[in-house]
Design an enzyme around this catalytic site. Structure first.
Site, short mmCIF file in Angstrom:
data_model
loop_
_atom_site.label_atom_id
_atom_site.label_comp_id
_atom_site.label_asym_id
_atom_site.label_seq_id
_atom_site.Cartn_x
_atom_site.Cartn_y
_atom_site.Cartn_z
N TYR A 254 -1.84 -0.43 10.55
CA TYR A 254 -1.59 -0.89 9.16
C TYR A 254 -0.55 -0.33 8.19
CZ TYR A 254 -3.70 -1.10 4.27
OH TYR A 254 -3.84 -1.42 2.97
N SER B 267 0.78 -1.18 0.10
CA SER B 267 0.06 -0.16 0.16
C SER B 267 0.93 1.13 0.05
CB SER B 267 -0.87 0.14 1.49
OG SER B 267 -1.64 1.18 1.19
#
Length: 701
Positions: free
Chosen positions: A592, A579
């Site tokens: 995350y 990501s």
């Protein structure tokens, strides 16, 4: 109306009268229907094997005269899936006129070119080599089939005598001859010499049957096959055993599968010494009876008899000398045992080529085995794609049935090696191979994708499959996997339930990949979840699950994949779907973002370590994939909306506006990023590709 309900013990009666009536008097449709139901029974003919035809009266577009046209399966077709686009329409009288210009056996190849001068239907498929075999017979409907039972008769010692014993004077017999115009003449003469027969057995080849209607032809074919099958089963009962009885016992089913999964990557690597191959495994009762028998050592080297068999299986298999209880855990030790067997097989194949070749023979082809037998465990096949290797496996099972029947009748005979070579290296066969379409970029490769039950993972699997790869879909949700798997054609995909936080679950997924396809070449770790919380709200559970799925899962997947890839010796690709958040610091994202950063750095570490194995490790960073992404369902979307001071409904437009290209990013865009790394950038490793529309703060520095 005639009662069209028949009972057969050895073939499937599939004629549906209601469906047949729906075609009315359209003889071509009835011929296609007959073809399809004949091809549905592998005991009757295998994929691509055999040929069927019918005759109709049509108006000649040039003369307006009524002419007879033969409609016949075209070159390279399959009767089980045959449709109108796969047939050729031939002027019957013009085909017969070719007898006036035929110059004998040396003229066979030229005659195939002349078939095109006999075409009536300009949309015809290219006529096959079997065209004159049908065209020189007078019947309205004709079947040329390769039933196991009939080839057993055709390949048995004293085949002509056996034919007489089974059918008396109702069947003709023609000795082995390579398919072509002259064989058509021999069939024509057989009928002239034996008027009133119902069919003809072709030595070492197959069966011709016919009828005035499609149904009569179908029933005739089934009845002839049934009679041969009954004869063979009676002989087997009299004999008391087949293949000389059992020599060794099979391992239990689960142990066989475990052995197959362990050894297939090694076999795949050895079979791929010239071209990468895809594998298939079979351990049916028919296979195990043969490979565990006393006669395996005698029969296997003899090779197959029917041309359709050995064109797909090679003339003979490789029989492994490994004990069924061999410990396969030491891959290097097993490889040292396998390498000499493969080297000997390749040398024997080269000797066969050099002994039989002619001045105009095509160059020698891949000398590796197609069929590999492991007594007590099962039978493996390796070819250029899953369909080809599955079909090769099925054809060798047909060959097993032929040997079983022929040995019961008298004894099995195979084609002389020169005859086999003349078929395998026939210039017309070579021309057919040269006409094959160019392979896709990912043909011959196997990809395992995690999180493939939907969203980004499914889009990646779709892209890889569209570019030619076999795909193994994995996810924790079986329902979504079943639905996803159903979107692919046969021989493209399989699925395995896989929890990437569980080492054993990952091992089971790789086992499925090895058994189904022979190994694995591409791993894409797309499974994940996203949790967006401020530091004070982030729990240990939040932290641990992200680390477990994204980081430990990636580690475990890579570790187990590397072991398989090293067995294969073919290199490979590992792609982490990370990501932008692994590169950019943002609010409410500590767990995350940290996990994604760990994924990215692990890629660099693995790339540095695995380069010597030609295993390339790269990262694709999505950002803002809201439409179609499972991650953006529920709490994550709410958290990102809150962090940015907007509503969930405003997220797609918000993320599109913030990137440099002002583009909405979709799962297909991520899939294209993956493909660029595995299908184009084949000298790239340790890299990151951002698929985010351009985020300046995520530029890799």
């Amino acid at each position: 109306m005639e009662n069209k309900t028949k009972t057969f013990n050895y073939v499937d009666y599939l004629w549906d009268e209601e469906k047949a009536l729906s075609f009315g008097d359209n003889q071509v449709d009835l011929f296609l229907y007959r073809s399809n139901i004949l091809g549905a029974d592998l005991r009757i003919t295998n994929y691509g094997g055999g040929n069927t035809s019918c005759r109709t009266i049509e108006k000649d577009p040039l003369t307006n005269e009524e002419v007879e046209v033969m409609w016949i399966k075209g070159s390279g077709g399959d009767i089980g899936t045959l449709n109108r686009s796969g047939i050729a329409g031939i002027y019957t009288n013009r085909l017969r006129d070719l007898k006036n210009v035929y110059g004998g056996l040396e003229d066979e190849d030229r005659m195939v070119g002349l078939f095109n001068h006999c075409i009536f239907d300009l949309d015809s498929k290219a006529p096959s080599i079997d065209t004159p075999l049908h065209g020189l017979l007078p019947f309205a409907h004709i079947d040329h089939l390769h039933p196991d039972a009939l080839i057993a008769v055709a390949a048995a010692k004293d085949s002509e005598k056996v034919t007489k014993e089974i059918w008396g004077d109702t069947m003709g017999w023609v000795p082995w001859q390579r398919p072509g115009f002259d064989l058509g003449l021999q069939i024509e003469k057989c009928l002239e010499d034996n008027p009133g027969i119902r069919g003809i057995v072709l030595g070492s080849h197959g069966l011709f049957t016919w009828g005035d209607t499609s149904y009569e032809c179908y029933i005739n074919s089934l009845e002839v096959i049934e009679m041969a099958s009954e004869f063979i089963e009676k002989k087997i009962k009299e004999k008391g055993s087949v293949f000389g009885g059992q020599k060794i016992e099979s391992l239990p089913k689960e142990e066989r599968l475990e052995k197959a999964a362990q050894i297939m990557p090694l076999l795949r690597g050895l079979c791929s010494s010239e071209n990468r191959m895809i594998g298939h495994f079979s351990d049916t009762d028919v296979v195990m009876e043969y490979i565990n028998s006393n006669d395996l050592e005698r029969l296997a080297p003899m090779g197959t008899s029917c041309p359709d068999h050995f064109l797909r299986t090679k003339i003979q298999p490789l029989v492994l000398t490994l004990d069924k209880n061999e410990d396969l855990s030491d891959a290097d030790a097993i490889l040292k045992k396998l390498e000499p067997a493969f080297a000997a097989y390749r040398q024997e194949y080269l000797d066969y080529y050099n002994t039989c070749k002619k001045e105009n023979s095509p160059a020698v082809r891949d000398a590796n085995p197609v069929i590999i037998i492991y007594p007590g465990v099962g039978m493996f096949s390796f070819a250029k794609n899953k369909q080809t290797t599955r079909v090769a496996n099925e054809f060798y099972i047909n060959a097993i049935n032929v040997m079983r029947g022929a040995e019961a009748i008298t004894s099995y005979t195979s084609l002389p090696r020169q005859e086999a070579f003349d078929i395998e290296y026939w210039l017309l066969e070579e021309a057919k191979l040269q006409r094959m379409p160019k392979e896709q970029p990912l043909s011959r490769k196997v990809a395992l994708v995690t999180g493939a039950g939907g969203g980004i993972g499914k889009a990646i699997a779709d892209k890889l499959a569209a570019e030619g790869a076999n795909v193994v879909l994995t996810d924790i949700n079986e329902e979504s996997l079943v639905k996803a798997n159903a979107t692919y054609k046969r021989d493209v995909s399989t699925y395995a339930i896989c929890d990437v936080t569980n080492t054993d679950s990952i091992a089971s997924a790789y086992k499925k990949a090895c058994i189904e396809f022979g190994g694995v070449d591409i791993i894409v770790h797309s499974a994940g979840l996203a949790i967006s919380k401020a530091l004070e709200d982030t729990t240990d559970k939040d932290w641990n699950i992200l680390q477990s799925i994204l980081v430990k899962g990636q580690f475990d997947l890579a570790k187990q994949a590397t072991a398989i890839m090293r067995k294969q010796g073919l290199g490979g690709d590992y792609i982490a779907i990370a990501s932008k958040n692994g590169l950019v610091a943002g609010p409410n994202n500590v767990a995350y973002g940290t996990a994604k950063a760990a994924q990215q750095h692990m890629v660099r570490l693995l790339a540095a370590e695995l380069g010597k194995d030609k295993i390339r490790v790269n990262t694709v960073n999505p950002d803002g994939v809201i439409v179609g992404s499972k991650i953006w369902e529920g709490a994550w979307a709410e958290g990102r909306a809150k962090a940015n001071g907007i509503t969930v409904e405003e997220l797609p437009a918000f993320y599109a506006k913030r990137n440099l290209l002002n583009e909405i990013i979709t799962p297909d865009d991520i899939a294209n990023g993956v493909f660029s790394l595995v299908g184009i950038l084949d000298k790239s490793t340790g890299n990151i590709i951002n698929v985010d529309g351009g985020m300046a703060n995520a530029f890799v520095r």
